[in-house]
Design a protein around this motif. Structure first.
Motif, mmCIF file in Angstrom:
data_model
loop_
_atom_site.group_PDB
_atom_site.id
_atom_site.type_symbol
_atom_site.label_atom_id
_atom_site.label_comp_id
_atom_site.label_asym_id
_atom_site.label_seq_id
_atom_site.Cartn_x
_atom_site.Cartn_y
_atom_site.Cartn_z
ATOM 1 N N ARG A 297 0.682 -1.195 -0.211
ATOM 2 C CA ARG A 297 0.064 -0.344 -0.284
ATOM 3 C C ARG A 297 1.247 0.778 -0.475
ATOM 4 N NH1 ARG A 297 -4.504 -1.514 0.097
ATOM 5 N NH2 ARG A 297 -5.866 1.114 0.967
ATOM 6 N N PHE A 298 0.142 2.707 -0.435
ATOM 7 C CA PHE A 298 0.898 3.660 -0.107
ATOM 8 C C PHE A 298 0.067 4.413 -0.968
ATOM 9 C CE2 PHE A 298 0.193 3.105 -4.736
ATOM 10 C CZ PHE A 298 -0.060 4.056 -4.871
ATOM 11 N N ASN A 299 0.706 6.325 0.299
ATOM 12 C CA ASN A 299 0.199 7.124 -0.219
ATOM 13 C C ASN A 299 1.429 8.033 -0.343
ATOM 14 O OD1 ASN A 299 -1.297 6.842 2.753
ATOM 15 N ND2 ASN A 299 -2.440 8.503 1.372
ATOM 16 N N HIS A 300 0.677 8.739 -1.053
ATOM 17 C CA HIS A 300 2.126 10.194 -2.598
ATOM 18 C C HIS A 300 1.232 11.365 -1.763
ATOM 19 C CE1 HIS A 300 3.524 7.495 -5.426
ATOM 20 N NE2 HIS A 300 2.517 7.752 -6.123
ATOM 21 N N PHE A 301 2.764 12.098 -1.660
ATOM 22 C CA PHE A 301 2.829 13.158 -0.447
ATOM 23 C C PHE A 301 3.284 14.251 -1.410
ATOM 24 C CE2 PHE A 301 2.980 10.112 2.265
ATOM 25 C CZ PHE A 301 1.409 10.310 3.854
ATOM 26 N N GLU A 302 2.942 15.155 -0.544
ATOM 27 C CA GLU A 302 3.726 16.810 -1.623
ATOM 28 C C GLU A 302 5.081 16.831 -1.330
ATOM 29 O OE1 GLU A 302 0.879 20.747 -0.802
ATOM 30 O OE2 GLU A 302 1.839 19.436 0.383
ATOM 31 N N ASN A 303 5.495 15.606 -1.733
ATOM 32 C CA ASN A 303 7.273 16.027 -1.216
ATOM 33 C C ASN A 303 7.939 15.133 -1.735
ATOM 34 O OD1 ASN A 303 7.582 18.946 -2.574
ATOM 35 N ND2 ASN A 303 6.381 19.419 0.314
ATOM 36 N N GLY A 304 6.971 12.719 -1.246
ATOM 37 C CA GLY A 304 6.884 11.721 -1.479
ATOM 38 C C GLY A 304 6.708 11.149 -1.062
ATOM 39 N N SER A 305 6.232 9.531 -1.239
ATOM 40 C CA SER A 305 5.918 8.914 -0.425
ATOM 41 C C SER A 305 6.406 7.779 0.507
ATOM 42 C CB SER A 305 5.789 7.404 -1.946
ATOM 43 O OG SER A 305 5.399 8.262 -2.850
ATOM 44 N N ILE A 306 4.991 7.259 1.242
ATOM 45 C CA ILE A 306 5.264 6.105 2.273
ATOM 46 C C ILE A 306 4.611 4.855 1.419
ATOM 47 C CG2 ILE A 306 5.033 5.571 4.393
ATOM 48 C CD1 ILE A 306 4.875 8.399 5.825
ATOM 49 N N TYR A 307 5.620 4.069 0.871
ATOM 50 C CA TYR A 307 5.136 2.583 0.758
ATOM 51 C C TYR A 307 5.434 1.488 2.397
ATOM 52 C CZ TYR A 307 4.689 3.320 -4.018
ATOM 53 O OH TYR A 307 3.804 4.274 -5.398
ATOM 54 N N TRP A 308 3.834 0.576 2.108
ATOM 55 C CA TRP A 308 4.297 -0.030 3.233
ATOM 56 C C TRP A 308 4.507 -1.781 2.258
ATOM 57 C CZ3 TRP A 308 0.074 -3.761 3.737
ATOM 58 C CH2 TRP A 308 0.473 -5.101 4.664
ATOM 59 N N ALA A 309 4.518 -2.080 2.920
ATOM 60 C CA ALA A 309 4.605 -4.683 2.241
ATOM 61 C C ALA A 309 4.755 -4.412 3.448
ATOM 62 C CB ALA A 309 5.230 -4.568 2.072
ATOM 63 N N ASP B 17 12.197 9.424 -7.559
ATOM 64 C CA ASP B 17 11.838 9.345 -9.296
ATOM 65 C C ASP B 17 12.134 8.386 -9.650
ATOM 66 O OD1 ASP B 17 10.644 12.259 -8.875
ATOM 67 O OD2 ASP B 17 12.612 13.513 -9.399
ATOM 68 N N TYR B 18 13.801 8.370 -9.360
ATOM 69 C CA TYR B 18 15.000 6.778 -10.341
ATOM 70 C C TYR B 18 13.606 5.629 -10.151
ATOM 71 C CZ TYR B 18 18.399 4.177 -11.924
ATOM 72 O OH TYR B 18 19.037 3.429 -12.886
ATOM 73 N N TRP B 19 13.133 5.492 -9.149
ATOM 74 C CA TRP B 19 12.701 4.433 -8.476
ATOM 75 C C TRP B 19 11.178 4.245 -9.380
ATOM 76 C CZ3 TRP B 19 8.732 3.675 -4.250
ATOM 77 C CH2 TRP B 19 8.262 2.509 -4.280
ATOM 78 N N ALA B 20 10.689 5.260 -9.083
ATOM 79 C CA ALA B 20 9.572 5.510 -10.146
ATOM 80 C C ALA B 20 9.396 5.159 -11.818
ATOM 81 C CB ALA B 20 8.367 7.151 -10.627
ATOM 82 N N GLN B 21 10.657 5.754 -12.607
ATOM 83 C CA GLN B 21 10.883 5.488 -13.630
ATOM 84 C C GLN B 21 11.204 3.891 -13.841
ATOM 85 O OE1 GLN B 21 13.957 8.039 -14.214
ATOM 86 N NE2 GLN B 21 12.717 10.061 -13.316
ATOM 87 N N HIS B 22 11.323 3.632 -12.816
ATOM 88 C CA HIS B 22 11.867 1.789 -12.894
ATOM 89 C C HIS B 22 10.531 0.982 -12.693
ATOM 90 C CE1 HIS B 22 15.667 4.377 -14.164
ATOM 91 N NE2 HIS B 22 15.805 3.286 -14.199
ATOM 92 N N GLY B 23 9.860 1.132 -12.307
ATOM 93 C CA GLY B 23 8.526 0.642 -12.247
ATOM 94 C C GLY B 23 8.216 0.415 -10.511
ATOM 95 N N TRP B 24 8.758 1.523 -10.000
ATOM 96 C CA TRP B 24 8.287 1.580 -8.494
ATOM 97 C C TRP B 24 8.450 0.255 -7.816
ATOM 98 C CZ3 TRP B 24 6.353 5.779 -6.365
ATOM 99 C CH2 TRP B 24 6.492 7.369 -7.337
ATOM 100 N N GLU B 25 7.564 -0.570 -7.018
ATOM 101 C CA GLU B 25 7.556 -2.131 -6.781
ATOM 102 C C GLU B 25 7.766 -2.777 -7.158
ATOM 103 O OE1 GLU B 25 3.242 -1.117 -6.881
ATOM 104 O OE2 GLU B 25 4.719 -0.308 -5.844
ATOM 105 N N ARG B 26 7.242 -2.872 -8.402
ATOM 106 C CA ARG B 26 7.977 -4.412 -9.720
ATOM 107 C C ARG B 26 9.084 -3.958 -10.302
ATOM 108 N NH1 ARG B 26 1.880 -4.262 -12.685
ATOM 109 N NH2 ARG B 26 0.877 -5.579 -11.191
ATOM 110 N N SER B 27 9.607 -3.341 -9.771
ATOM 111 C CA SER B 27 10.952 -3.231 -10.341
ATOM 112 C C SER B 27 11.387 -4.002 -9.900
ATOM 113 C CB SER B 27 11.609 -1.140 -9.986
ATOM 114 O OG SER B 27 11.850 -1.136 -9.085
ATOM 115 N N ALA B 28 13.317 -3.805 -10.479
ATOM 116 C CA ALA B 28 14.351 -5.590 -9.450
ATOM 117 C C ALA B 28 14.541 -4.521 -8.222
ATOM 118 C CB ALA B 28 15.522 -5.313 -9.939
#
Length: 164
Positions: free
Chosen positions: A89-101, A115-126
């Motif tokens: 699960r996640f919430n996006h904020f004005e200046n970042g995000s918090i992810y939980w698993a 930004d880099y993590w997002a460009q590479h697929g977020w949690e579905r990335s390597a």
């Protein structure tokens, strides 16, 4: 009715407002920009720039530990949402995000690393989910993920380090 009341009406499981000694009405936040109200199961934050959004569970706790909307994260820009992989699960904020698993807990990601993590697929990335909050100095920042580390420097940008 306020935008927070309107949001409350759209979420059935939210529960009633809670009184932690400060009254049950929504109140202005110290930043003078927005308002908040605690409910049994969530906090709803509102600002004119972001609208009203709920934060709950472990993400709510972690957000509060940072200082809520007065922190560098700012106000939520999404409600808590399930990740596309169906695990976290996640919430996006004005200046970042918090992810939980379930096996990583709640961790923040922001700035060029996010930004880099997002460009590479977020949690579905390597990289998978974050396992630490971002840390370091202004000259070198890093975040650990399940599959590696992302490091940032002003001169080099973001660099991948897959070996933990």
């Amino acid at each position: 009715m306020s935008p927070i009341d309107d949001k409350w009406q759209t979420i059935q499981w939210i529960g009633p407002p809670v009184d932690a000694g400060g009254g049950i009405d929504e109140g202005p936040n110290p930043d003078g920009r927005g308002r908040s109200r605690d409910f049994q199961n969530v906090t709803i934050e509102w600002s004119p720039q972001t609208g009203a959004h709920e934060v709950h569970g472990a993400i709510r706790v972690h957000y509060a530990q940072f200082g809520g909307p007065e922190s560098f994260l700012g106000y939520p820009v999404t409600d808590e949402t399930g990740t596309p992989d169906g695990i976290g699960r996640f919430n996006h904020f004005e200046n970042g995000s918090i992810y939980w698993a379930p096996d990583t807990g709640a961790h923040e990601v922001h700035g060029p690393i996010r930004d880099y993590w997002a460009q590479h697929g977020w949690e579905r990335s390597a990289f998978g989910y974050p396992i630490t909050d971002e840390g370091g100095s202004p000259e070198r920042r890093s975040s650990r993920f399940q599959g590696g580390i992302l490091e940032w420097t002003p001169s080099g940008g973001v660099r991948e380090a897959f070996d933990l």
